[in-house]
Design an enzyme around this catalytic site. Structure first.
Site, PDB file in Angstrom:
ATOM      1  N   HIS A  49       0.738  -1.266   0.101  1.00 16.30           N
ATOM      2  CA  HIS A  49      -0.077  -0.037   0.048  1.00 16.30           C
ATOM      3  C   HIS A  49       0.848   1.235  -0.040  1.00 16.30           C
ATOM      4  O   HIS A  49       1.064   2.030   1.144  1.00 16.30           O
ATOM      5  CB  HIS A  49      -1.000  -0.082   1.040  1.00 16.30           C
ATOM      6  CG  HIS A  49      -2.201  -0.992   1.082  1.00 16.30           C
ATOM      7  ND1 HIS A  49      -2.750  -1.391   2.040  1.00 16.30           N
ATOM      8  CD2 HIS A  49      -2.723  -1.455  -0.097  1.00 16.30           C
ATOM      9  CE1 HIS A  49      -3.723  -2.196   1.585  1.00 16.30           C
ATOM     10  NE2 HIS A  49      -3.798  -2.292   0.547  1.00 16.30           N
ATOM     11  N   CYS A 104       3.273 -11.685   2.801  1.00 20.30           N
ATOM     12  CA  CYS A 104       4.544 -11.781   3.703  1.00 20.30           C
ATOM     13  C   CYS A 104       4.493 -13.014   4.380  1.00 20.30           C
ATOM     14  O   CYS A 104       3.421 -13.540   4.981  1.00 20.30           O
ATOM     15  CB  CYS A 104       4.092 -10.716   4.610  1.00 20.30           C
ATOM     16  SG  CYS A 104       5.262 -10.644   6.132  1.00 20.30           S
ATOM     17  N   GLU A 134      -5.769  -8.081   3.721  1.00 21.62           N
ATOM     18  CA  GLU A 134      -5.128  -9.484   4.669  1.00 21.62           C
ATOM     19  C   GLU A 134      -6.361  -9.923   5.355  1.00 21.62           C
ATOM     20  O   GLU A 134      -6.170 -11.093   5.536  1.00 21.62           O
ATOM     21  CB  GLU A 134      -4.213  -8.629   5.790  1.00 21.62           C
ATOM     22  CG  GLU A 134      -3.534  -9.685   6.610  1.00 21.62           C
ATOM     23  CD  GLU A 134      -2.515  -9.205   7.654  1.00 21.62           C
ATOM     24  OE1 GLU A 134      -2.507  -9.852   8.614  1.00 21.62           O
ATOM     25  OE2 GLU A 134      -2.035  -8.110   7.562  1.00 21.62           O
ATOM     26  N   SER A 232      -2.755   0.240   6.687  1.00 26.12           N
ATOM     27  CA  SER A 232      -3.244  -0.060   7.958  1.00 26.12           C
ATOM     28  C   SER A 232      -2.255   0.384   9.086  1.00 26.12           C
ATOM     29  O   SER A 232      -2.508   1.007   9.932  1.00 26.12           O
ATOM     30  CB  SER A 232      -3.805  -1.547   8.336  1.00 26.12           C
ATOM     31  OG  SER A 232      -4.036  -1.736   9.603  1.00 26.12           O
ATOM     32  N   ASN A 233      -1.061  -0.213   8.816  1.00 28.45           N
ATOM     33  CA  ASN A 233       0.164   0.031   9.948  1.00 28.45           C
ATOM     34  C   ASN A 233       0.511   1.539   9.682  1.00 28.45           C
ATOM     35  O   ASN A 233       0.674   2.197  10.906  1.00 28.45           O
ATOM     36  CB  ASN A 233       1.253  -0.832   9.561  1.00 28.45           C
ATOM     37  CG  ASN A 233       2.122  -0.274   8.485  1.00 28.45           C
ATOM     38  OD1 ASN A 233       3.079   0.561   8.480  1.00 28.45           O
ATOM     39  ND2 ASN A 233       1.807  -0.788   7.218  1.00 28.45           N
TER      40      ASN A 233
END
Length: 318
Positions: A49, A104, A134, A232-233
């Site tokens: 992203h 990942c 995810e 998101s992170n």
């Protein structure tokens, strides 16, 4: 005529920041596939992203599509770092497509744990954000109805299981550590026998970047996070800073910087989400230097040395 003197601005730059091992691996997979097969190489969904990264890979010959149906016969395809439902590689195999899975490895670990819990007869409560790739990919590892999504503490309080004695929980890898701990606490209180993952689901990079922000937030008047709004992170890093009492804002590139945000700021924190390359951090520092006399301090809370193997078929290309 005297040139107005620039005001000083102290930068505290968090470390770790930026690319994680999973993102590095995913980008390398696309680059090596292009090198091995030639352009175009198709990629299902954004590989990570970050618009800068996607545009960079597009310039090299990657073609990004939403669904496998958009990939022509006979051309290679890469699956994004966020993971895909089992049906996607199954369909690629049926069509005889050469595909490379850039999921990942830490997300793949969650996929395997989901399979184990379902095989053990447990219903899974998956802590995550609705619609995130995810989450979609993890739900696609198990039969329909085998997993329920829990986003909030209220969801955890309100969930009514068919069999409260056979439950497990897993989490998206890019969540807020603090928010997730609250949800897990509720689940464990309500369902004392619930089974958790063998290891921490929230990935090392997410945890490390959040800890680094906590370490610098109190010394900063404000904090900028470089990352995409659908990352998101990256969004979680803004929330972590704000929870620590520091004004924070997410920007994708230096050009998005709102100078008014820096009014009254003498110490500015900077970090970058796990999908944002270091070149964007330097770009921001250079832009700030146009209006301020900059001093930089890097605060490192943890040294990251993790790396992941490439898929078979690309190791030789590397």
């Amino acid at each position: 005529m005297l040139t107005p003197q620039k005001p000083p601005l102290a930068l505290i730059i968090a470390a770790p920041r930026g690319f994680c091992a999973g993102v590095d691996r995913a980008i390398q997979i696309v680059e090596l596939a292009i090198e091995k097969f030639g352009a175009p190489v198709y990629v299902r969904h954004e590989i990570v992203h970050n618009r800068f990264v996607v545009d960079m890979l597009r310039d090299k010959g990657a073609v990004f599509v939403e669904e496998l149906d958009e990939v022509p016969d006979g051309l290679p395809v890469v699956f994004s770092a966020h993971g895909v439902p089992k049906a996607v590689p199954d369909k690629a195999t049926e069509r005889g497509l050469a595909f490379f899975d850039a999921t990942c490895p830490l997300v793949s670990k969650v996929h395997r744990e989901a399979e184990r819990q379902v095989e053990a007869g447990r219903h899974i409560l998956f802590i995550g954000h609705v619609g995130h790739p995810e989450v979609i990919g993890t739900f696609g590892q198990v039969p329909d109805g085998a997993m329920s999504l829990v986003e909030t503490v209220a969801d955890a309080e309100g969930f009514v299981p068919v069999d409260p004695d056979n439950l497990a929980f897993l989490t998206q890898t890019t969540l807020s550590m603090d928010d997730t701990a609250e949800v897990v606490s509720v689940l464990k209180r309500r369902f004392p026998g619930i089974q958790g993952p063998r290891g921490e689901d929230i990935c090392y990079a997410t945890s490390n970047r959040q800890s680094a922000v906590k370490a610098i937030a109190h010394a900063c008047d404000a904090l900028l996070v470089i990352g995409a709004p659908n990352s998101s992170n990256s969004v979680r890093l803004v929330e972590v800073a704000e929870r620590e009492g520091t004004r924070a804002r997410l920007i994708q590139r230096a050009a998005e910087l709102d100078w008014a945000f820096l009014d009254g700021v003498t110490t500015l924190g900077i970090t970058a989400g796990a999908s944002a390359p270091e070149v964007l951090v330097r770009e921001l520092v250079d832009r700030l230097a146009e209006r301020f006399v900059i001093t930089e301090q890097e605060v490192e809370t943890k040294r990251e040395t993790i790396s992941f193997k490439l898929p078979r078929g690309l190791e030789i290309a590397a």
